[in-house]
Structures are given as structure tokens and as C-alpha cells.
Motif scaffolding. Structure first.
Motif, PDB file in Angstrom:
ATOM      1  N   THR A 256       2.552   7.209  11.315  1.00 25.77           N
ATOM      2  CA  THR A 256       3.256   6.440  10.858  1.00 25.77           C
ATOM      3  C   THR A 256       3.330   5.124  11.619  1.00 25.77           C
ATOM      4  O   THR A 256       3.766   5.069  13.075  1.00 25.77           O
ATOM      5  CB  THR A 256       4.638   6.689  10.679  1.00 25.77           C
ATOM      6  OG1 THR A 256       4.629   7.989  10.055  1.00 25.77           O
ATOM      7  CG2 THR A 256       5.553   5.794   9.822  1.00 25.77           C
ATOM      8  N   THR A 328      -1.555   4.650   2.672  1.00 26.97           N
ATOM      9  CA  THR A 328      -0.877   5.671   1.688  1.00 26.97           C
ATOM     10  C   THR A 328      -0.910   6.923   2.407  1.00 26.97           C
ATOM     11  O   THR A 328      -0.433   8.105   1.475  1.00 26.97           O
ATOM     12  CB  THR A 328      -1.873   5.766   0.383  1.00 26.97           C
ATOM     13  OG1 THR A 328      -2.975   5.980   0.678  1.00 26.97           O
ATOM     14  CG2 THR A 328      -1.757   4.462  -0.051  1.00 26.97           C
ATOM     15  N   GLU A 329      -1.156   7.226   3.717  1.00 25.25           N
ATOM     16  CA  GLU A 329      -1.092   8.621   4.235  1.00 25.25           C
ATOM     17  C   GLU A 329       0.587   8.799   4.445  1.00 25.25           C
ATOM     18  O   GLU A 329       1.084   7.987   4.833  1.00 25.25           O
ATOM     19  CB  GLU A 329      -1.668   8.620   5.533  1.00 25.25           C
ATOM     20  CG  GLU A 329      -3.361   8.905   5.141  1.00 25.25           C
ATOM     21  CD  GLU A 329      -4.155   8.935   6.531  1.00 25.25           C
ATOM     22  OE1 GLU A 329      -5.231   9.415   6.273  1.00 25.25           O
ATOM     23  OE2 GLU A 329      -3.854   8.417   7.448  1.00 25.25           O
ATOM     24  N   HIS A 330       1.071  10.048   4.093  1.00 19.98           N
ATOM     25  CA  HIS A 330       2.029  10.522   4.232  1.00 19.98           C
ATOM     26  C   HIS A 330       2.240  11.533   5.418  1.00 19.98           C
ATOM     27  O   HIS A 330       1.365  12.394   5.706  1.00 19.98           O
ATOM     28  CB  HIS A 330       2.607  11.184   2.872  1.00 19.98           C
ATOM     29  CG  HIS A 330       4.280  11.241   2.764  1.00 19.98           C
ATOM     30  ND1 HIS A 330       4.781  12.546   2.961  1.00 19.98           N
ATOM     31  CD2 HIS A 330       5.102  10.410   2.432  1.00 19.98           C
ATOM     32  CE1 HIS A 330       6.084  12.644   2.904  1.00 19.98           C
ATOM     33  NE2 HIS A 330       6.347  11.312   2.624  1.00 19.98           N
ATOM     34  N   ASP A 332       3.480  14.250   5.056  1.00 16.66           N
ATOM     35  CA  ASP A 332       3.012  15.972   4.551  1.00 16.66           C
ATOM     36  C   ASP A 332       1.458  15.839   4.493  1.00 16.66           C
ATOM     37  O   ASP A 332       0.928  16.888   4.497  1.00 16.66           O
ATOM     38  CB  ASP A 332       3.367  15.557   2.975  1.00 16.66           C
ATOM     39  CG  ASP A 332       4.722  15.903   2.662  1.00 16.66           C
ATOM     40  OD1 ASP A 332       5.562  16.299   3.826  1.00 16.66           O
ATOM     41  OD2 ASP A 332       5.166  15.778   1.492  1.00 16.66           O
TER      42      ASP A 332
END
Length: 531
Positions: A256, A328-330, A332
Motif C-alpha cells: 500500500t 487496484t491491488e488490495h 486481500d
């Protein structure tokens, strides 16, 4: 080969001597470059770092608030140090400064690239030099009205950037790409300096191949350095890890990115970024962030990582650009990638004690309920003597023989009170395991795999491999993807030489394999190696 097959132009012997000469000259040049880089790395020293931090975090500069008397004085100090370092000014009208806003000013320096074509591309390395002055209710955790010296935030990053400038100037030849060094002003007022530069760049934005941000690297604890942004391009984690030369550094790679420092304006413009940080602490934005609390050795370690990383990136033939998927990576997605695989079925199902003497067998202490051993009739208290006629040396020997056996084993054991050993044929659960590894691809790190399972007792386990290690090379060579690695692992005879990365440290591991016992190549290919 072309040179040594000339059409009657020179003798074969002359040609071979010429090849030897060329190879020798190239090797000597490479060795000289390595020595020069090592000398430049060694020039980044604790004593110099301490001097910069002590000056910038002195009360004289009154907390270096952007636009204030102290902030502008800090800029004058930086300009003098950059002049002394020998780099070139890259600000307005040939000066060090890029002025903007209410008496704010970035400082910019350039190391021009040595490659005629690649010199038009830039690596930008930046750190903000401003802090919050006397503090306000908006920017301080108190008490306000006292000088907030900002030794860690961000005299530490500014100090290492000055040391980087000096080290780059020491290289006998500059890296192939140009390097722009940026000392941002107004970061504490909302990333004003980096935002202004992105809006009014001194070189075209599309020529920035990568932007590195150094913010608060003065409190290294337990060697933990956070390197954010590695997923904004491809293979950045590997490039960073391979630049680590200090065994005391342990890197973490958060997925992040936050809009909390000067990497953010570049990230918004889809420019790959890296963010170096040693973490927040109780002195953050307080008057107590003072110079005597700085870990100077830690800053030296970060600087000695940063220089070879920057040089390596600047020298690469091509850098792959921005990886849009990172936006867009999360969390999860990270959990799914790093989730360990479930343990394999227990093949035999016994616990044992190690023998007190050689060749005395392994006393069985417990059985897994319903396991192949229990179903075959082995009891607690039995002493395991041999597998398939091979006397058992210790528990590791038993594990290895059970793991690699194709479908069943013949167990020789001694039961208490009986003179004659018994033999049983035990049908094993699961498939044979010769290596004991499983892995996944990581789309952001092509040519590497992430280990997701290490079978207990397997050769991989005995070699010390762990879940979440990353494999970068096999037998000294890169591989394209997990399938190519799988083929090469399955073809290996007695050992795997792997280059792995763990927490940013790259090392070599040799996995010693048992002799093949699988009957056919088809059976060998069934051994689980990748999911």
C-alpha cells in the motif's frame, strides 16, 4: 566464434590470443568499475551523516519551516554542500534553486548520464528538507511553541541524499542515465515542493524512469527498513534486494502507498516510485525529534544500499515503466499470493525418539490415528530398524526415505519382548516428495517465484528454505517462469543451487537431493513442485 573462423586473415593461434586479450581487458575494466563503486559506497560514512544531521537539526534553523528564515538558511547550507560535492546545479537559470509560492524553494542537482542515448532519461532521487518550525495544532503532536528540529523528519533523509550526491561525483564515470537529486521544500505543508515540480518540471516528466523518495530513515531498529512502491513497476523488489550489501538490513515491502510524502505526486502521474522509511515513533512531529536520538549507523546502511541501487537502475538497458495494476491491488490480493499451501498428507504417521546409540533403531512414541503405519500394524514402543533393507541412521534418514518412496516401503522393526525383528509392507499416503517445495508466480516479479510450502523433513527443509522465500536463480541462471523452473528442478540429479531472497537479503542455498527412486520420468513429474 566469428572472430576465430576468419577467412585466411589470421592464424587460429593468433585469433585465440586476441580473444584472451579482449576477455582480459573486459575483466580488468569490470574489476576497476567494481572497485570504484565500492570506494564510492565506502564514502558514505556515519561521521559525515552525523555532521549533516547535527547542522540541519540545530536550533539555529528553528525547525526549517518552509518559507521561514530557518528554512531558507537550511537551503543555503544545502547549496554549499552540493557545490562542495561536485555535482551540477539543475534549478532555475543555472542555480541550485527552483523557487515557488511564499518564499519556498526546492534545490535541484544533476549528475549527467554517460550514455549519449540514455542520458535523456532520468532517475529522480528526492528528500524533503523542511519541517514544521515551532509547530501548530495542525502539524504537531505538541507541545507547540517550541522548536521542532525534525532530526529524523527529515534531516535524516536530507543527509543521506547529500552523501549520495558526493558518492556519485566520486565515480570515475557517471551511470548511463542521468540522475536528478531533488531537495523538496514545503512537504510538511502538503507536498508543495514535489507537487510544484511535477506541475513545472525542469526536465520532461515522460523522461523520469523512476522516482525514489527518502523520508525518515534515521531510526533504524533491528535492521528493519521499509521499501514501498516495489509493485509500481516490474522486478523492483529483486532489484532492491540485490543492491543490499549490509547483512544487518532486513527489508519489508508494503504493497500500500499513501499520499503522505513526496513519492505521491509521481505515483499519481504513473511514474514508478520507491519510498524508503524506517518507521514512525513517539517523537514524530514533536519537539523531541532531536539529533542525539538518530541512528547514524542505520543511515549509513541505508545510504550504502541506495547508491548501488541507483547506479544499477541507471545503468540498465531498459526500465519497464509503470505497472498500472498496482493502483487496484488490495491487501486481500497480497494475502492470496502469500497464503501458504496446506500441509501434504502424512505418508507414514509415526513419532519417534532419536536413538541414543548408532544402529539401535528409532523407538516409536506415537502414531497418527488412521495413518498408514497404524493401519499396517506398527505399535507405540516398536523400534524401527530399517526401511527397504537400509538400516536407519536417525530420524532425518527415516523422513527422507519415506518422502521419496514411490508407493510403499518395507519396514523392519523390533517389537518389545521379541527376539526376531518383524517386517511389514506399508502402503504410504500421498505422492513421493524428492525436493519438498511448492511455489507461486508473482505477476509483479517475473522470473522469480514465491515459496508457498516447504515439506517438513524434506531436502528443501533441511537446506533451510522457508515459506515466503523467493527464488531468483537456479544453478546460477535466471528462469522465465515457474514452469521453466519446474522442468529444471525435475531434471536435477543430486543438488539444486538456488539463489533466494528473504526479507531483502539475497543468498545462495544448496539443496542436496537423494538418489532417484521414482520408477519413471512420468512418476517424477507427479512430484508436487508448484501450485
Amino acid at each position: 566464434k566469428r572472430l576465430c573462423n576468419p577467412p585466411k586473415r589470421m592464424t587460429q593461434q593468433t585469433c585465440q590470443w586476441l580473444v584472451v586479450l579482449i576477455v582480459g581487458v573486459a575483466a580488468a575494466a569490470n574489476a576497476a568499475e567494481n572497485v570504484a563503486l565500492r570506494n564510492a559506497i565506502d564514502s558514505i560514512r556515519q561521521a559525515d551523516v552525523k555532521r549533516h544531521v547535527d547542522v540541519l537539526a540545530d536550533d539555529t534553523f528553528e525547525g526549517r519551516e518552509a518559507g521561514s528564515r530557518g528554512g531558507r538558511s537550511a537551503g543555503v547550507y544545502l547549496a554549499k554542500e552540493l557545490t562542495r560535492a561536485g555535482v551540477q546545479p539543475a534549478g532555475d537559470a543555472g542555480t541550485w534553486y527552483q523557487s515557488f509560492g511564499a518564499r519556498y524553494r526546492n534545490l535541484l542537482a544533476e549528475v549527467r548520464g554517460s550514455d549519449a542515448a540514455l542520458a535523456e532519461e532520468y532517475l529522480l532521487v528526492g528528500a524533503h528538507y523542511d519541517h514544521v518550525g515551532y509547530g501548530t495544532a495542525r502539524n504537531s503532536y505538541g507541545p507547540t511553541g517550541y522548536i521542532h528540529n525534525g532530526a529524523d523528519d527529515n534531516a535524516s533523509g536530507t543527509a543521506v541524499l547529500l552523501e549520495l550526491a558526493e558518492a556519485l561525483a566520486l565515480l570515475p564515470q557517471a551511470p548511463r542515465r542521468s540522475i536528478l537529486l531533488a531537495f523538496w521544500d514545503g512537504e510538511e505543508k502538503g507536498l508543495l515542493g514535489s507537487k510544484h515540480w511535477v506541475a513545472h518540471p525542469t526536465v520532461p516528466l515522460d523522461r523520469i524512469a523512476l522516482a525514489v523518495n527518502i523520508d525518515m530513515i534515521g531510526r533504524l531498529r533491528n535492521g528493519a527498513l521499509e521499501v514501498g512502491g516495489t509493485r509500481t513497476s516490474w522486478r523492483l523488489r529483486r532489484r532492491v534486494s540485490e543492491a543490499v550489501g549490509q547483512p544487518d538490513l532486513r527489508l519489508t515491502f508494503p504493497w500500500t502507498l499513501k499520499a503522505n510524502s513526496d513519492h505521491w505526486p509521481f505515483y499519481q502521474r504513473q511514474i514508478p516510485v520507491l519510498m524508503l522509511h524506517t518507521g514512525l515513533h513517539g517523537d514524530y512531529h514533536r519537539p523531541s525529534d532531536d539529533a542525539h536520538k538518530i541512528n547514524h549507523a542505520g543511515i549509513e546502511s541505508v545510504g550504502q544500499l541506495l547508491l548501488p541501487l541507483v547506479v544499477r537502475l541507471a545503468d540498465e538497458k531498459a526500465l519497464p515503466g509503470f505497472r498500472a495494476q498496482c493502483q487496484t491491488e488490495h491487501p486481500d490480493d497480497r494475502q492470496r499470493l502469500e497464503r501458504p499451501l496446506a500441509a501434504l498428507p502424512v505418508r507414514l504417521g509415526v513419532w519417534w525418539e532419536e536413538p541414543s546409540q548408532l544402529n539401535t533403531g528409532l523407538p516409536v512414541t506415537r502414531l497418527v490415528p488412521g495413518s498408514p503405519a497404524q493401519q499396517a500394524g506398527i505399535h507405540p514402543g516398536d523400534r524401527l530398524l530399517a526401511v527397504d533393507g537400509h538400516p536407519l541412521v536417525d530420524g532425518a534418514d527415516l523422513r527422507t526415505r519415506v518422502l521419496v518412496a514411490p508407493r510403499s516401503i518395507q519396514v523392519t522393526f523390533q517389537r518389545a519382548g521379541e527376539e526376531t525383528p518383524r517386517q511389514l509392507e506399508v502402503s504410504l499416503a500421498g505422492e513421493p516428495v524428492r525436493v519438498g517445495l511448492a511455489w507461486r508466480d508473482d505477476e509483479a516479479e517475473p522470473g522469480a517465484v514465491l515459496i508457498t510450502r516447504v515439506v517438513p523433513g524434506s531436502p528443501a527443509d533441511q537446506a533451510g528454505l522457508l515459506v515466503h522465500d523467493r527464488i531468483y536463480q537456479f544453478d546460477g541462471q535466471d528462469f522465465r517462469d515457474s514452469q521453466e523452473l519446474l522442468v529444471r528442478v525435475n531434471q536435477a540429479e543430486r543438488a539444486l543451487r538456488l539463489r533466494i531472497e528473504r526479507a531483502g537479503q539475497v543468498s545462495s542455498v544448496q539443496v542436496e537431493l537423494p538418489a532417484r527412486t521414482l520408477a519413471t520420468p512420468e512418476e517424477r513429474d507427479q512430484a508436487p513442485a508448484t501450485d
